[in-house]
Scaffold this motif. Structure first.
Motif, short mmCIF file in Angstrom:
data_model
loop_
_atom_site.label_atom_id
_atom_site.label_comp_id
_atom_site.label_asym_id
_atom_site.label_seq_id
_atom_site.Cartn_x
_atom_site.Cartn_y
_atom_site.Cartn_z
N GLY A 1 7.75 13.42 5.22
CA GLY A 1 7.51 14.43 6.26
C GLY A 1 6.03 14.57 6.57
O GLY A 1 5.62 14.64 7.74
N LEU A 2 5.20 14.59 5.54
CA LEU A 2 3.76 14.71 5.71
C LEU A 2 3.18 13.46 6.37
O LEU A 2 2.20 13.54 7.13
N GLU A 3 3.79 12.31 6.10
CA GLU A 3 3.28 11.04 6.62
C GLU A 3 3.25 11.03 8.14
O GLU A 3 2.28 10.54 8.75
N LYS A 4 4.27 11.58 8.81
CA LYS A 4 4.31 11.60 10.27
C LYS A 4 3.22 12.52 10.83
O LYS A 4 2.61 12.23 11.85
N ILE A 5 2.99 13.63 10.14
CA ILE A 5 1.94 14.55 10.57
C ILE A 5 0.58 13.89 10.41
O ILE A 5 -0.28 13.95 11.30
N LEU B 1 0.86 -1.19 0.00
CA LEU B 1 0.00 0.00 0.00
C LEU B 1 0.89 1.24 0.00
O LEU B 1 1.50 1.57 1.02
N VAL B 2 0.99 1.89 -1.14
CA VAL B 2 1.88 3.03 -1.28
C VAL B 2 1.50 4.15 -0.31
O VAL B 2 2.35 4.76 0.34
N GLY B 3 0.20 4.42 -0.21
CA GLY B 3 -0.29 5.44 0.72
C GLY B 3 0.35 6.80 0.49
O GLY B 3 0.40 7.31 -0.63
N PHE B 4 0.89 7.36 1.56
CA PHE B 4 1.49 8.69 1.51
C PHE B 4 3.02 8.62 1.65
O PHE B 4 3.65 9.57 2.08
N SER B 5 3.59 7.46 1.29
CA SER B 5 5.03 7.26 1.47
C SER B 5 5.87 8.17 0.57
O SER B 5 7.07 8.33 0.81
N ASP B 6 5.26 8.76 -0.45
CA ASP B 6 5.99 9.71 -1.30
C ASP B 6 6.26 11.03 -0.58
O ASP B 6 7.06 11.84 -1.05
N TRP B 7 5.57 11.23 0.54
CA TRP B 7 5.75 12.44 1.35
C TRP B 7 6.12 12.04 2.78
O TRP B 7 5.26 12.07 3.68
#
Length: 316
Positions: free
Chosen positions: A22-26, A14-20
């Motif tokens: 920094g945003l992923e932790k938020i 599941l790719v999800g938000f792994s391209d970001w």
């Protein structure tokens, strides 16, 4: 089992938000907060509706079902999403993906129909108040909720097997944070025109048709409210319907965009955030919408809190 079939049963990524990163932790912190709000808010409403006999009416029966749906809907997605966002692993097993897709489709489709049922309840309450008790009797309420659940299961049992049987030629990357049907169809290495047409047709049946019925109901309700001579009566009718209309707008506004927008103009990244909104955010704010605008629910909550406080004093 052939080699291609065996590869199709492997775990998905599941790719999800792994391209970001920094945003992923938020997003992890934000999603966790909203998930806790969903658990607390919807569980509280269900408990209130069970323990307070004044809330044993058709409107609150449907509200309790909506809270249960929202609770299950978010729970089918949030734990896996949080787990994948917390660590480096972004995988979900094949059978886990199948289970998530089935649950997601059943619960989402059921909510589409349940919102129509709730609008019909408001129509009877405002346009035929003298017949409300006779029309909305417990057997009919149970039948309407059963129909909503049956539609949800039927849609899932039609679409999910068709989606999972598509050949993926060993592809494992799902460009989403959950096993959502459009993302899984996009992974296929075979022609999907017929599948996309079927998806669109069922989307029309489960999204636009229910939404049209809701709008018709509220059109009739609006006409009835405008004919009321009492300002207090108009205000009460407005408050009775405004909560449901707000929920309908939040739910349908995003899900229609995701499922009925033409594929060639659809942004996958935009779709992720819209899906995040109606699967994580909306279920968490539904309890607030109903409790902040509803005197009965607020009264039941105060009564329950007062009872708990008195019991605590007795124990101490």
């Amino acid at each position: 089992m052939g080699k291609d079939n065996a590869s199709d049963l492997q775990a998905f990524i599941l790719v999800g938000f792994s391209d970001w990163p920094g945003l992923e932790k938020i997003l992890f912190a934000v999603i966790l907060i909203f998930y806790i709000l969903t658990l607390v808010g919807n569980t509280a409403i269900i408990l209130l509706l069970v323990v307070d006999v004044r809330l044993h009416t058709p409107m609150y029966f449907f509200l309790g079902n909506l809270s249960f749906l929202d609770l299950c809907f978010t729970t089918s997605i949030a734990p896996q999403l949080l787990w994948n966002m917390w660590g480096p692993e972004k995988t979900i097993t094949y059978h886990g993906c199948v289970a998530q897709l089935y649950m997601y489709m059943v619960l989402g489709s059921t909510e589409c129909i349940l919102l129509v049922v709730m609008s019909y309840d408001r129509y009877v309450a405002i346009c035929r108040p003298l017949y409300y008790t006779a029309v909305m009797h417990p057997r009919l309420c149970l039948k309407l909720v059963t129909v909503a659940w049956c539609c949800g299961f039927l849609n899932s049992f039609i679409m999910c097997p068709q989606t999972m049987q598509l050949s993926r030629c060993g592809r494992r990357r799902v460009d989403h944070f959950l096993c959502e049907m459009p993302a899984l169809i996009a992974m296929s290495c075979e022609e999907t025109v017929l599948m996309e047409a079927l998806t669109f047709a069922l989307g029309m049946a489960l999204l636009l048709v229910p939404l049209s019925l809701i709008l018709i109901s509220y059109g009739v309700i609006a006409a009835a409210v405008l004919r009321m001579k009492s300002a207090a009566g108009r205000k009460k009718a407005f408050h009775t319907c405004s909560s449901h209309l707000t929920v309908v707008s939040l739910f349908y506004g995003t899900i229609i965009y995701v499922y009925l927008k033409p594929a060639n103009s659809y942004s996958q990244d935009q779709g992720k955030f819209l899906t995040l909104f109606y699967t994580i955010v909306t279920p968490s704010i539904n309890p607030l919408i109903y409790t902040l605008r509803n005197k009965d629910v607020k009264g039941a909550m105060k009564k329950l809190l007062g009872w708990l406080h008195a019991k605590e004093n007795c124990l101490t």
